[in-house]
Design a protein around this motif. Structure first.
Motif, PDB file in Angstrom:
ATOM      1  N   CYS A 146      -4.772   1.849   8.454  1.00 39.25           N
ATOM      2  CA  CYS A 146      -4.688   2.783   7.323  1.00 39.25           C
ATOM      3  C   CYS A 146      -6.015   2.781   6.563  1.00 39.25           C
ATOM      4  N   CYS A 150       0.847  -1.202   0.000  1.00 41.49           N
ATOM      5  CA  CYS A 150       0.000   0.000   0.000  1.00 41.49           C
ATOM      6  C   CYS A 150       0.885   1.255   0.000  1.00 41.49           C
ATOM      7  N   CYS A 199       0.427   3.864   3.396  1.00 38.11           N
ATOM      8  CA  CYS A 199       1.062   3.596   4.687  1.00 38.11           C
ATOM      9  C   CYS A 199       2.420   2.926   4.507  1.00 38.11           C
ATOM     10  N   CYS A 240      -5.826   0.704   2.889  1.00 36.45           N
ATOM     11  CA  CYS A 240      -5.707  -0.763   2.819  1.00 36.45           C
ATOM     12  C   CYS A 240      -6.395  -1.436   3.995  1.00 36.45           C
TER      13      CYS A 240
HETATM   14 ZN   LIG Z   1      -2.216   1.295   3.783  1.00 33.54          ZN
END
Ligand SMILES: [Zn+2]
Ligand SMILES: [Zn+2]
Length: 385
Positions: free
Chosen positions: A212, A155, A158, A215
């Motif tokens: 996050c 992701c 993050c 995700c």
């Molecule tokens: Zn993330």
């Protein structure tokens, strides 16, 4: 019940007088082949793994083996049985048998040669499998293919941590960061301890406090990626290519899985393939068969020439060395086998007709050469003349 019919010796592929070492060796080989960690959760492999573990667990124990030899598994399983409590293994029993005798998880990893794999193989990203169809010409030369994969990537928001704003995960309180929980179970044979992965953190040992948004704490997002795959020359449909680390990303920055490329080789209507060798059917005319000829035949590495000797018969196989497929196993190339088919013309033009009539006249006379005579004698015998 299907499992009643199973014979433990057959399951392990050993003879009834196999010794302890043979039993162990056979089991180790089969267990490694069918171990769930190596088969992407394939159900039939898991079934096999359970069966071989069950068979092994009985046959390795002299007392149980003696009972089994005398009564079979079914007799011992019933209420009137001798009390050994044989039963079809479930997966956790099978895994604990394997781990008990083959050195636990770290041992398993080194057995499988998967050094970068994390504990229990659960953190690592999943393997991705693709199937590539290749032509025989590509097998001959090797090829490079670009393949688009839909998979999971780290992701970007993050940076894979799974925590809001890149927040780092903290140790899991359920398992104290070990990722494992131990459970003692009482069984007929006494207490045994099974180790399973922690349900809170899924075996990772850490948890994300605030996930996050992009995700949802997984550390991965769906993405498409193009991978270039080198197909070595000489492959067959039995070959797999493993591209280490090219599978899906692991959760929260865990290592990626592998990309497994299964190969399908398209049939080539021109050739029969036998390993690295190819067979090609070459139709030739009567005159070519009788007089001999140098003829051109196709091969995966371009046209080749085959020398047809005079007097060749239908079905004769002529070998052109080194014009088969490259050998994946030992370098070099296989051979091209040319199978001669003498072709009978279906329509004759007047000139050919005249020549064949003339030929027939000559053939009806007594033959000078001994081979020709032998042929006519055989025909006469066959007709009972
Ligand atoms: Zn993330
Ligand atoms: Zn935990």
């Amino acid at each position: 019940m299907a499992d009643m019919a199973r014979d433990y010796y057959e399951v392990l592929g050993i003879s009834r007088d196999a010794g302890e070492t043979d039993i162990k060796k056979a089991y180790r080989r089969l267990a490694m082949e069918y171990h769930p960690d190596r088969n992407n959760g394939d159900k039939s492999a898991e079934e096999k793994f359970k069966q071989v573990s069950e068979a092994y667990d009985v046959l390795r124990d002299p007392a149980k083996r003696a009972q089994y030899d005398r009564y079979g598994a079914a007799g011992l399983r019933g209420p009137a049985g001798a009390g050994f409590g044989f039963h079809p293994f479930d997966l956790s029993e099978a895994l604990s048998v394997f781990m008990r005798d083959f050195g636990g998880l770290s041992g398993l990893e080194s057995l499988f040669g998967g050094g970068e794999r994390s504990r229990r193989g659960q953190r690592r990203g999943p393997d991705v499998q693709v199937t590539l169809r290749v032509t025989l010409d590509e097998v001959a030369t090797g090829a490079t293919r670009k393949v688009k994969l839909r998979t999971l990537e780290r992701c970007p928001k993050c940076e894979g941590s799974g925590g809001k704003g890149g927040q780092k995960p903290v140790p899991c309180r359920t398992c104290g960061g070990s990722g494992e929980v131990r459970r003692a179970t009482q069984s007929f044979f006494g207490q045994f301890v099974s180790v399973t992965s922690c349900p809170t953190c899924g075996g990772e040992g850490t948890v994300v406090q605030e996930p996050c948004e992009q995700c949802r704490g997984d550390g991965r997002v769906r993405a498409e990626r193009t991978v270039e795959i080198e197909i070595p020359a000489g492959v067959s449909g039995n070959n797999y290519l493993t591209l280490r680390g090219h599978g899906a990303a692991g959760p929260r920055n865990a290592g990626p899985g592998d990309l497994i490329v299964a190969l399908e080789v398209e049939e080539d209507p021109r050739f029969e393939r036998h390993g690295d060798d190819l067979v090609y059917d070459l139709p030739i005319t009567f005159s070519q068969a009788a007089l001999g000829a140098d003829l051109s035949v196709p091969s995966p590495s371009g046209a080749a020439t085959v020398r047809v000797p005079p007097g060749v018969q239908s079905g004769t196989i002529l070998t052109v060395r080194g014009k088969g497929l490259p050998s994946l196993a030992h370098g070099g190339r296989g051979n091209l086998h040319v199978r001669i088919q003498v072709w009978t013309p279906q329509r004759l033009n007047p000139e050919q007709k005249e020549l064949f009539d003339r030929m027939a006249e000559i053939e009806s006379k007594p033959q000078g050469d001994s081979v020709g005579r032998r042929f006519w004698n055989r025909i006469r015998d066959a007709l009972g003349a």
